[in-house]
Design a protein around this motif. Sequence first.
Motif, PDB file in Angstrom:
ATOM      1  N   ILE A   1       0.862  -1.183   0.000  1.00  0.00           N
ATOM      2  CA  ILE A   1       0.000   0.000   0.000  1.00  0.00           C
ATOM      3  C   ILE A   1       0.895   1.228   0.000  1.00  0.00           C
ATOM      4  O   ILE A   1       1.636   1.474   0.943  1.00  0.00           O
ATOM      5  CB  ILE A   1      -0.947  -0.006   1.222  1.00  0.00           C
ATOM      6  N   SER A   2       0.832   1.995  -1.084  1.00  0.00           N
ATOM      7  CA  SER A   2       1.790   3.087  -1.272  1.00  0.00           C
ATOM      8  C   SER A   2       1.548   4.267  -0.333  1.00  0.00           C
ATOM      9  O   SER A   2       2.475   4.984  -0.005  1.00  0.00           O
ATOM     10  CB  SER A   2       1.752   3.567  -2.720  1.00  0.00           C
ATOM     11  N   GLU A   3       0.314   4.474   0.112  1.00  0.00           N
ATOM     12  CA  GLU A   3       0.072   5.644   0.965  1.00  0.00           C
ATOM     13  C   GLU A   3       0.527   5.431   2.406  1.00  0.00           C
ATOM     14  O   GLU A   3       0.598   6.373   3.181  1.00  0.00           O
ATOM     15  CB  GLU A   3      -1.401   6.060   0.939  1.00  0.00           C
ATOM     16  N   LYS A   4       0.852   4.218   2.782  1.00  0.00           N
ATOM     17  CA  LYS A   4       1.343   3.955   4.133  1.00  0.00           C
ATOM     18  C   LYS A   4       2.865   4.058   4.125  1.00  0.00           C
ATOM     19  O   LYS A   4       3.551   3.259   3.511  1.00  0.00           O
ATOM     20  CB  LYS A   4       0.909   2.570   4.599  1.00  0.00           C
ATOM     21  N   LYS A   5       3.374   5.051   4.792  1.00  0.00           N
ATOM     22  CA  LYS A   5       4.820   5.271   4.881  1.00  0.00           C
ATOM     23  C   LYS A   5       5.314   4.657   6.189  1.00  0.00           C
ATOM     24  O   LYS A   5       5.039   5.163   7.275  1.00  0.00           O
ATOM     25  CB  LYS A   5       5.148   6.763   4.862  1.00  0.00           C
ATOM     26  N   CYS A   6       6.021   3.553   6.066  1.00  0.00           N
ATOM     27  CA  CYS A   6       6.536   2.879   7.255  1.00  0.00           C
ATOM     28  C   CYS A   6       7.755   2.046   6.868  1.00  0.00           C
ATOM     29  O   CYS A   6       7.935   1.698   5.710  1.00  0.00           O
ATOM     30  CB  CYS A   6       5.459   1.993   7.878  1.00  0.00           C
ATOM     31  N   PRO A   7       8.600   1.726   7.858  1.00  0.00           N
ATOM     32  CA  PRO A   7       9.765   0.881   7.557  1.00  0.00           C
ATOM     33  C   PRO A   7       9.321  -0.528   7.172  1.00  0.00           C
ATOM     34  O   PRO A   7       8.382  -1.079   7.734  1.00  0.00           O
ATOM     35  CB  PRO A   7      10.558   0.879   8.863  1.00  0.00           C
ATOM     36  N   VAL A   8      10.015  -1.120   6.205  1.00  0.00           N
ATOM     37  CA  VAL A   8       9.672  -2.439   5.694  1.00  0.00           C
ATOM     38  C   VAL A   8      10.644  -3.466   6.257  1.00  0.00           C
ATOM     39  O   VAL A   8      11.858  -3.277   6.214  1.00  0.00           O
ATOM     40  CB  VAL A   8       9.720  -2.459   4.151  1.00  0.00           C
ATOM     41  N   ILE A   9      10.099  -4.568   6.791  1.00  0.00           N
ATOM     42  CA  ILE A   9      10.898  -5.690   7.274  1.00  0.00           C
ATOM     43  C   ILE A   9      10.628  -6.863   6.344  1.00  0.00           C
ATOM     44  O   ILE A   9       9.515  -7.386   6.309  1.00  0.00           O
ATOM     45  CB  ILE A   9      10.531  -6.052   8.725  1.00  0.00           C
ATOM     46  N   ASN A  10      11.624  -7.253   5.565  1.00  0.00           N
ATOM     47  CA  ASN A  10      11.482  -8.382   4.651  1.00  0.00           C
ATOM     48  C   ASN A  10      11.796  -9.668   5.400  1.00  0.00           C
ATOM     49  O   ASN A  10      12.892  -9.824   5.928  1.00  0.00           O
ATOM     50  CB  ASN A  10      12.422  -8.249   3.454  1.00  0.00           C
ATOM     51  N   ALA A  11      10.842 -10.593   5.430  1.00  0.00           N
ATOM     52  CA  ALA A  11      11.011 -11.877   6.117  1.00  0.00           C
ATOM     53  C   ALA A  11      10.574 -13.005   5.192  1.00  0.00           C
ATOM     54  O   ALA A  11       9.686 -13.781   5.519  1.00  0.00           O
ATOM     55  CB  ALA A  11      10.233 -11.889   7.416  1.00  0.00           C
TER      56      ALA A  11
END
Length: 163
Positions: A104-114
């Motif tokens: 979701i592009s409008e949610k600006k948050c850090p991404v944790i790839n697991a």
Amino acid sequence: MEEFYEQYNGKDYGHFQSIMNSIEYASLILVAVYILGFRTLLIGSFVFLIYVGIVYFNRKKFVAYEYELTLDSLVISKVMTEKRRKKLLEFNLSDVESVSTTKISEKKCPVINAYIKEKENNNQYLYVKTPEGLKCLVLNMDEKLISMCYKIKPSVFRELMYQ
């Protein structure tokens, strides 16, 4: 009703991993021989730097992820070289704000790839409220884990269940 499920998301690296583990142990033995046996600190230091590089490479290359669901709690762990385990995130499913199959592009948050990047992926994006703020967790959950999460919190996991 007590819920428990554990999913291992890994890849078989074959002989390459066992060869790299053997090289790692052999270089550690060479460090001990050069420093303790021959008392040559210069060569021992060079071999030690090679050992550190191999350990770093192995921890970055041979990675798997584990998802553990216990009651309402989901624990995401990173397993490195099948020996070391690091907990990436632990949260309750009640803290999941939304779930999607696309970012979701409008949610600006850090991404944790697991998830394992080399595999054919059907990724899920979980947006979780944590004390540090909103975090985006990219997972590759199987059907059983999705259905168990759906039983616990159907309003959020509905999109994943009926895709």
